[in-house]
Design an enzyme around this catalytic site. Structure first.
Site, PDB file in Angstrom:
ATOM      1  N   GLY A 128       0.836  -1.195   0.000  1.00 42.45           N
ATOM      2  CA  GLY A 128       0.000   0.000   0.000  1.00 42.45           C
ATOM      3  C   GLY A 128       0.868   1.242   0.000  1.00 42.45           C
ATOM      4  O   GLY A 128       2.027   1.193   0.429  1.00 42.45           O
ATOM      5  N   GLN A 136       3.527   9.887   0.628  1.00 41.42           N
ATOM      6  CA  GLN A 136       4.790   9.149   0.757  1.00 41.42           C
ATOM      7  C   GLN A 136       5.724   9.397  -0.435  1.00 41.42           C
ATOM      8  O   GLN A 136       6.924   9.134  -0.337  1.00 41.42           O
ATOM      9  CB  GLN A 136       4.537   7.645   0.926  1.00 41.42           C
ATOM     10  CG  GLN A 136       3.855   7.307   2.252  1.00 41.42           C
ATOM     11  CD  GLN A 136       3.599   5.823   2.369  1.00 41.42           C
ATOM     12  OE1 GLN A 136       2.574   5.336   1.931  1.00 41.42           O
ATOM     13  NE2 GLN A 136       4.542   5.084   2.941  1.00 41.42           N
ATOM     14  N   CYS A 142       5.811  -0.376   6.884  1.00 40.38           N
ATOM     15  CA  CYS A 142       5.475   0.793   6.066  1.00 40.38           C
ATOM     16  C   CYS A 142       6.693   1.130   5.227  1.00 40.38           C
ATOM     17  O   CYS A 142       7.824   1.095   5.729  1.00 40.38           O
ATOM     18  CB  CYS A 142       5.134   1.961   6.995  1.00 40.38           C
ATOM     19  SG  CYS A 142       4.718   3.480   6.117  1.00 40.38           S
ATOM     20  N   LEU A 143       6.472   1.458   3.952  1.00 41.33           N
ATOM     21  CA  LEU A 143       7.612   1.783   3.091  1.00 41.33           C
ATOM     22  C   LEU A 143       8.347   3.031   3.590  1.00 41.33           C
ATOM     23  O   LEU A 143       9.510   3.224   3.246  1.00 41.33           O
ATOM     24  CB  LEU A 143       7.151   1.985   1.650  1.00 41.33           C
ATOM     25  CG  LEU A 143       6.611   0.720   0.961  1.00 41.33           C
ATOM     26  CD1 LEU A 143       6.168   1.035  -0.461  1.00 41.33           C
ATOM     27  CD2 LEU A 143       7.636  -0.397   0.973  1.00 41.33           C
ATOM     28  N   HIS A 169      -4.487   1.682   7.389  1.00 39.23           N
ATOM     29  CA  HIS A 169      -3.120   2.214   7.507  1.00 39.23           C
ATOM     30  C   HIS A 169      -2.898   3.337   6.486  1.00 39.23           C
ATOM     31  O   HIS A 169      -2.364   4.397   6.812  1.00 39.23           O
ATOM     32  CB  HIS A 169      -2.146   1.040   7.293  1.00 39.23           C
ATOM     33  CG  HIS A 169      -0.696   1.387   7.166  1.00 39.23           C
ATOM     34  ND1 HIS A 169       0.274   0.796   7.959  1.00 39.23           N
ATOM     35  CD2 HIS A 169      -0.026   2.232   6.327  1.00 39.23           C
ATOM     36  CE1 HIS A 169       1.460   1.291   7.610  1.00 39.23           C
ATOM     37  NE2 HIS A 169       1.306   2.152   6.624  1.00 39.23           N
ATOM     38  N   GLU A 170      -3.339   3.098   5.235  1.00 40.95           N
ATOM     39  CA  GLU A 170      -3.113   4.109   4.183  1.00 40.95           C
ATOM     40  C   GLU A 170      -3.968   5.356   4.423  1.00 40.95           C
ATOM     41  O   GLU A 170      -3.507   6.482   4.208  1.00 40.95           O
ATOM     42  CB  GLU A 170      -3.409   3.522   2.800  1.00 40.95           C
ATOM     43  CG  GLU A 170      -2.552   2.318   2.404  1.00 40.95           C
ATOM     44  CD  GLU A 170      -1.076   2.508   2.644  1.00 40.95           C
ATOM     45  OE1 GLU A 170      -0.585   3.643   2.554  1.00 40.95           O
ATOM     46  OE2 GLU A 170      -0.393   1.511   2.959  1.00 40.95           O
ATOM     47  N   HIS A 208      -2.371   7.652   6.743  1.00 34.85           N
ATOM     48  CA  HIS A 208      -1.319   8.492   6.134  1.00 34.85           C
ATOM     49  C   HIS A 208      -1.904   9.824   5.654  1.00 34.85           C
ATOM     50  O   HIS A 208      -1.236  10.851   5.697  1.00 34.85           O
ATOM     51  CB  HIS A 208      -0.698   7.796   4.915  1.00 34.85           C
ATOM     52  CG  HIS A 208       0.444   6.875   5.232  1.00 34.85           C
ATOM     53  ND1 HIS A 208       1.622   7.311   5.807  1.00 34.85           N
ATOM     54  CD2 HIS A 208       0.606   5.547   5.022  1.00 34.85           C
ATOM     55  CE1 HIS A 208       2.440   6.278   5.942  1.00 34.85           C
ATOM     56  NE2 HIS A 208       1.854   5.195   5.478  1.00 34.85           N
TER      57      HIS A 208
END
Ligand code: NI
Length: 173
Positions: A46, A51, A94-95, A136-137, A140
């Site tokens: 995701g 990001q 997370c990236l 989660h996304e 963000h």
């Protein structure tokens, strides 16, 4: 499609609330494609637009497993329309926090309302990994990272390690 560099925490930009997209146009679709490309390149499931430095309410995800065909999702202005009372604990990464993982508790199921890449209203009923991923996304988009759901001590340790890794990378560059 272009692979764009992903912002790594701690970074002030990751705390910015993203703004809704007014018109779903070619620029929006290009950004969504770049997000997917960048996510796949980093083997993520995701990604939110912030990001890659775009403070817009855009999310991409793909939680397909192993041999299953890719199942890319592109969400414009996603919102949680409903969450279950039942909660589930799941390990998240997370990236923007590479190589760090923690158990995060969230509603086990969720309904998400969004616009698709042509601006049409849609809804997804998500459970399991997809429910956790999309929550989660969406976090963000409000400047919230998964580490904001865990204890202050664990959060500080992870963010300190990331800051240290960045300093030693900068020193060796
Ligand atoms: Ni993330």
């Amino acid at each position: 499609m272009t692979i764009r560099p992903i912002i790594i925490a701690p970074d002030r930009r990751l705390k910015i609330p993203s703004v809704p997209v007014d018109t779903v146009d070619d620029e929006t679709r290009r950004l969504l494609d770049d997000m997917l490309e960048s996510m796949y390149a980093d083997e993520g499931i995701g990604l939110a637009a912030i990001q890659i430095g775009a403070p817009k309410r855009l999310v991409v995800a793909d939680v397909h497993l192993g041999d299953e065909p890719p199942a890319p999702l592109k969400l414009v202005n996603p919102e949680l329309a409903w969450t279950s009372d039942e909660r589930a604990l799941r390990e998240e990464g997370c990236l923007s926090l590479p190589e760090h993982y923690a158990n995060v508790e969230r509603p086990a199921e969720a309904k998400i309302r969004y616009l698709d890449e042509h601006g049409a209203p849609r809804e997804i009923a998500a459970k399991g990994m997809l429910a956790a991923c999309l929550q989660h996304e969406i976090d963000h988009l409000d400047g919230i990272l998964f580490v904001d759901h865990i204890s202050l001590i664990k959060r500080s340790i992870i963010l300190r390690k990331l800051a240290k890794a960045r300093r030693s990378q900068a020193a060796s560059a």
